[in-house]
Every structure is written in structure tokens, then in C-alpha cells.
Design a protein around this motif. Structure first.
Motif, PDB file in Angstrom:
ATOM      1  N   ARG A  55     -40.200 -20.347  24.046  1.00 14.95           N
ATOM      2  CA  ARG A  55     -40.187 -21.676  23.447  1.00 14.95           C
ATOM      3  C   ARG A  55     -39.090 -22.513  24.082  1.00 14.95           C
ATOM      4  O   ARG A  55     -38.044 -21.993  24.461  1.00 14.95           O
ATOM      5  CB  ARG A  55     -39.936 -21.577  21.949  1.00 14.95           C
ATOM      6  N   GLU A  72     -29.423 -15.595  16.154  1.00 15.70           N
ATOM      7  CA  GLU A  72     -30.304 -16.587  16.770  1.00 15.70           C
ATOM      8  C   GLU A  72     -30.716 -16.158  18.174  1.00 15.70           C
ATOM      9  O   GLU A  72     -31.860 -16.375  18.590  1.00 15.70           O
ATOM     10  CB  GLU A  72     -29.617 -17.954  16.811  1.00 15.70           C
ATOM     11  N   VAL A  75     -33.504 -13.665  17.850  1.00 15.35           N
ATOM     12  CA  VAL A  75     -34.784 -14.327  17.580  1.00 15.35           C
ATOM     13  C   VAL A  75     -35.335 -14.943  18.859  1.00 15.35           C
ATOM     14  O   VAL A  75     -36.525 -14.832  19.159  1.00 15.35           O
ATOM     15  CB  VAL A  75     -34.623 -15.389  16.467  1.00 15.35           C
ATOM     16  N   VAL A  78     -37.114 -12.486  21.218  1.00 18.67           N
ATOM     17  CA  VAL A  78     -38.466 -12.056  20.848  1.00 18.67           C
ATOM     18  C   VAL A  78     -39.406 -13.253  20.779  1.00 18.67           C
ATOM     19  O   VAL A  78     -40.458 -13.212  20.138  1.00 18.67           O
ATOM     20  CB  VAL A  78     -38.497 -11.241  19.530  1.00 18.67           C
ATOM     21  N   ASN A  79     -39.006 -14.334  21.453  1.00 19.59           N
ATOM     22  CA  ASN A  79     -39.796 -15.551  21.609  1.00 19.59           C
ATOM     23  C   ASN A  79     -40.000 -16.301  20.301  1.00 19.59           C
ATOM     24  O   ASN A  79     -41.012 -16.942  20.088  1.00 19.59           O
ATOM     25  CB  ASN A  79     -41.143 -15.268  22.284  1.00 19.59           C
ATOM     26  N   GLY A  80     -39.009 -16.219  19.433  1.00 19.02           N
ATOM     27  CA  GLY A  80     -39.042 -16.998  18.204  1.00 19.02           C
ATOM     28  C   GLY A  80     -38.227 -18.270  18.359  1.00 19.02           C
ATOM     29  O   GLY A  80     -37.578 -18.497  19.368  1.00 19.02           O
ATOM     30  N   ASP A  81     -38.257 -19.106  17.350  1.00 19.72           N
ATOM     31  CA  ASP A  81     -37.481 -20.345  17.339  1.00 19.72           C
ATOM     32  C   ASP A  81     -36.219 -20.115  16.515  1.00 19.72           C
ATOM     33  O   ASP A  81     -36.296 -19.996  15.297  1.00 19.72           O
ATOM     34  CB  ASP A  81     -38.312 -21.476  16.740  1.00 19.72           C
ATOM     35  N   PRO A  82     -35.057 -20.042  17.161  1.00 23.11           N
ATOM     36  CA  PRO A  82     -33.816 -19.723  16.449  1.00 23.11           C
ATOM     37  C   PRO A  82     -33.468 -20.718  15.347  1.00 23.11           C
ATOM     38  O   PRO A  82     -32.825 -20.362  14.384  1.00 23.11           O
ATOM     39  CB  PRO A  82     -32.746 -19.749  17.543  1.00 23.11           C
ATOM     40  N   ILE A  85     -35.370 -20.119  11.639  1.00 26.86           N
ATOM     41  CA  ILE A  85     -35.201 -18.952  10.787  1.00 26.86           C
ATOM     42  C   ILE A  85     -34.453 -19.340   9.519  1.00 26.86           C
ATOM     43  O   ILE A  85     -33.642 -20.253   9.516  1.00 26.86           O
ATOM     44  CB  ILE A  85     -34.477 -17.796  11.520  1.00 26.86           C
TER      45      ILE A  85
END
Length: 97
Positions: A55, A72, A75, A78-82, A85
């Protein structure tokens, strides 16, 4: 490693020896590189996605430099949006009364 240290100094105006962890992504956002100095030498870690892209992550003000807490960064890896959360605050002041 040397070129990323140069980016830290010249572009980001940061000292790569300061103990901070620097995270970079390529133009296509298919890989991340993490640069850190541990007091003896530099560590360089890289993660390349087999499918998809990381992202786009910039600070709320649109700056290229953003401070991330450790959770963060996890996150982001693992390709999440920090910023999306819902984690507990990092520090909570205690009352002395």
C-alpha cells in the motif's frame, strides 16, 4: 547499502547512524528495504511480494518521511495499512494522586 545511506543523508537529511530504522519501497511498491545500524554495522532487510503491491503509505501531511511505531512497521510488512489499525495507545500517563 551505501546508496541507501546516501539517500538518508542527502534526501531525507537524517543520520543513518542514529539508530533509527529506515524503510524504503521501490517505484512499483513491490518490495520494501529496511536499513538499520546496530552500533557495529548496518543491517539491510528486503521483502519482495510475489503477488500485488504494498500500500502507498505517506504521512497524513503528505510528507515522504513518516515515523512508524514498531507495531505499525509489522502491519506494513504484511501489506496492511499502519494508520488504519485500532491499537491501544503506546504510552498512557499514570496519575500520581
Amino acid at each position: 547499502m551505501n546508496s541507501l545511506c546516501g539517500v538518508c543523508r542527502q534526501v531525507l537529511k537524517q543520520d543513518p547512524f542514529c539508530g533509527a530504522v529506515f524503510v524504503f519501497h521501490n517505484k512499483r511498491r513491490t518490495s520494501l528495504k529496511i536499513l538499520a545500524y546496530d552500533g557495529q554495522g548496518f543491517w539491510l532487510c528486503m521483502k519482495r511480494l510475489s503477488v500485488g503491491r504494498f500500500r502507498k503509505f505517506v504521512s497524513p501531511h503528505g510528507h515522504q518521511i513518516s515515523a512508524l511505531a514498531a507495531h505499525e512497521l509489522q502491519v506494513l510488512l504484511v501489506n496492511g495499512d499502519p494508520k488504519m489499525i485500532n491499537a491501544a495507545p503506546l504510552w498512557k500517563p499514570l496519575s500520581t494522586q
